[in-house]
Design an enzyme around this catalytic site. Structure first.
Site, short mmCIF file in Angstrom:
data_model
loop_
_atom_site.label_atom_id
_atom_site.label_comp_id
_atom_site.label_asym_id
_atom_site.label_seq_id
_atom_site.Cartn_x
_atom_site.Cartn_y
_atom_site.Cartn_z
N PHE A 1 -15.57 1.69 6.59
CA PHE A 1 -14.23 2.11 6.20
C PHE A 1 -14.00 2.06 4.69
O PHE A 1 -12.90 2.38 4.23
CB PHE A 1 -13.17 1.25 6.91
CG PHE A 1 -13.28 -0.23 6.65
CD1 PHE A 1 -12.74 -0.81 5.51
CD2 PHE A 1 -13.93 -1.05 7.55
CE1 PHE A 1 -12.85 -2.17 5.26
CE2 PHE A 1 -14.05 -2.43 7.31
CZ PHE A 1 -13.50 -2.97 6.16
N TYR B 1 -12.06 -3.85 -3.62
CA TYR B 1 -12.66 -3.90 -2.29
C TYR B 1 -14.19 -4.01 -2.34
O TYR B 1 -14.86 -3.67 -1.36
CB TYR B 1 -12.25 -2.67 -1.47
CG TYR B 1 -10.84 -2.74 -0.92
CD1 TYR B 1 -10.41 -3.84 -0.19
CD2 TYR B 1 -9.95 -1.69 -1.11
CE1 TYR B 1 -9.11 -3.91 0.32
CE2 TYR B 1 -8.65 -1.75 -0.60
CZ TYR B 1 -8.25 -2.86 0.13
OH TYR B 1 -6.97 -2.92 0.64
N ASN C 1 -2.02 -0.80 7.19
CA ASN C 1 -1.47 -2.10 7.56
C ASN C 1 -0.51 -2.63 6.49
O ASN C 1 -0.28 -3.82 6.38
CB ASN C 1 -2.59 -3.09 7.89
CG ASN C 1 -3.53 -3.32 6.73
OD1 ASN C 1 -3.37 -2.74 5.66
ND2 ASN C 1 -4.51 -4.18 6.92
N GLU D 1 -8.65 -11.32 -8.04
CA GLU D 1 -7.77 -10.15 -7.84
C GLU D 1 -6.62 -10.13 -8.85
O GLU D 1 -6.23 -9.07 -9.33
CB GLU D 1 -7.25 -10.15 -6.39
CG GLU D 1 -8.38 -9.89 -5.40
CD GLU D 1 -7.98 -10.03 -3.94
OE1 GLU D 1 -6.79 -10.27 -3.65
OE2 GLU D 1 -8.87 -9.89 -3.08
N LYS E 1 0.83 -1.21 0.00
CA LYS E 1 0.00 0.00 0.00
C LYS E 1 0.87 1.27 0.00
O LYS E 1 2.09 1.19 0.20
CB LYS E 1 -0.92 -0.05 1.22
CG LYS E 1 -1.88 -1.26 1.17
CD LYS E 1 -2.81 -1.31 2.36
CE LYS E 1 -3.73 -2.53 2.25
NZ LYS E 1 -4.71 -2.59 3.36
N ARG F 1 -0.59 -15.15 3.46
CA ARG F 1 -1.47 -14.62 4.53
C ARG F 1 -0.78 -14.73 5.87
O ARG F 1 -0.81 -13.80 6.68
CB ARG F 1 -2.79 -15.40 4.58
CG ARG F 1 -3.71 -15.15 3.42
CD ARG F 1 -4.36 -13.81 3.48
NE ARG F 1 -5.48 -13.75 4.38
CZ ARG F 1 -6.32 -12.72 4.41
NH1 ARG F 1 -6.16 -11.70 3.60
NH2 ARG F 1 -7.32 -12.70 5.25
N HIS G 1 -1.85 -5.79 1.36
CA HIS G 1 -3.08 -6.58 1.20
C HIS G 1 -2.65 -7.91 0.60
O HIS G 1 -1.73 -7.95 -0.22
CB HIS G 1 -4.05 -5.88 0.23
CG HIS G 1 -5.12 -6.82 -0.24
ND1 HIS G 1 -6.29 -7.02 0.48
CD2 HIS G 1 -5.19 -7.66 -1.31
CE1 HIS G 1 -7.01 -7.94 -0.15
NE2 HIS G 1 -6.37 -8.34 -1.23
P1 CMP Z 1 -7.02 -5.33 3.59
O1 CMP Z 1 -6.49 -6.69 3.85
O2 CMP Z 1 -6.44 -4.58 2.44
O3 CMP Z 1 -8.61 -5.41 3.41
C1 CMP Z 1 -9.48 -4.32 3.72
C2 CMP Z 1 -8.74 -3.16 4.32
O4 CMP Z 1 -9.53 -2.15 4.91
C3 CMP Z 1 -7.87 -3.70 5.43
O5 CMP Z 1 -6.78 -4.45 4.90
C4 CMP Z 1 -7.52 -2.43 6.19
O6 CMP Z 1 -6.38 -1.79 5.65
C5 CMP Z 1 -8.72 -1.51 5.90
N1 CMP Z 1 -9.51 -1.27 7.11
C6 CMP Z 1 -9.67 -0.07 7.69
N2 CMP Z 1 -10.46 -0.18 8.77
C7 CMP Z 1 -10.80 -1.48 8.89
C8 CMP Z 1 -11.59 -2.23 9.81
N3 CMP Z 1 -12.20 -1.65 10.84
N4 CMP Z 1 -11.71 -3.57 9.62
C9 CMP Z 1 -11.09 -4.18 8.57
N5 CMP Z 1 -10.34 -3.51 7.66
C10 CMP Z 1 -10.18 -2.18 7.82
#
Ligand code: CMP
Length: 137
Positions: free
Chosen positions: A57, A49, A112, A126, A9, A85, A115
């Protein structure tokens, strides 16, 4: 053999963590079979997404992903979906085990760092979205 998708990211690219993350993937014995540094289109991220469209979010994660360059990786190897993962760690870095990418390098769920596809079906969808031209798998 299985292929999965990893996105580094904008925060990971900005913090110069591309090499660190790719290096961990390669050292594990997995093969990088697709790699691009791109500024993603809003529609691509929204499609990526789509399952989170109703979540509170959704808007912020989409804006974040289009806020700067990201790296898209196709990663191939035995059980690569599960292996990646586990290596990336829990979605919320606070719950991620030390030794994982998020457990070592991230602190907040909004940033985070990475992904990765949740299962082989998600990986196929994807990869088709991010690598429509195909991969070297
Ligand atoms: P990702 O694995 O990319 O999938 C969805 C993303 O939404 C997740 O990682 C986080 O970066 C983002 N996100 C932000 N807030 C939340 C939340 N409360 N729960 C889950 N994902 C979140």
């Amino acid at each position: 053999m299985e292929t999965t998708l990893v996105l580094i990211k904008p925060g990971g690219v900005q913090r110069n963590l591309i090499g660190e993350i790719v290096s961990r993937i390669e050292r594990r014995g997995l093969k990088v079979t697709g790699l691009k540094l791109i500024h993603a289109a809003q529609e691509t991220v929204e499609a990526h997404y789509a399952e989170h469209r109703e979540r509170p979010f959704f808007g912020s994660v989409v804006s974040y992903l289009v806020s700067g360059p990201i790296v898209a990786l196709a990663v191939t190897g035995d059980n690569s979906v599960k292996a990646i993962r586990a290596m990336m760690g829990a979605t919320n870095p606070i719950d991620a085990t030390p030794g994982t990418v998020r457990g070592d390098l991230a602190l907040s769920i909004e940033d985070n760092l990475v992904h990765s596809s949740s299962d082989p079906e998600a990986a196929a969808a994807e990869l088709a979205l991010w690598f429509p031209e195909g991969t070297f798998a």
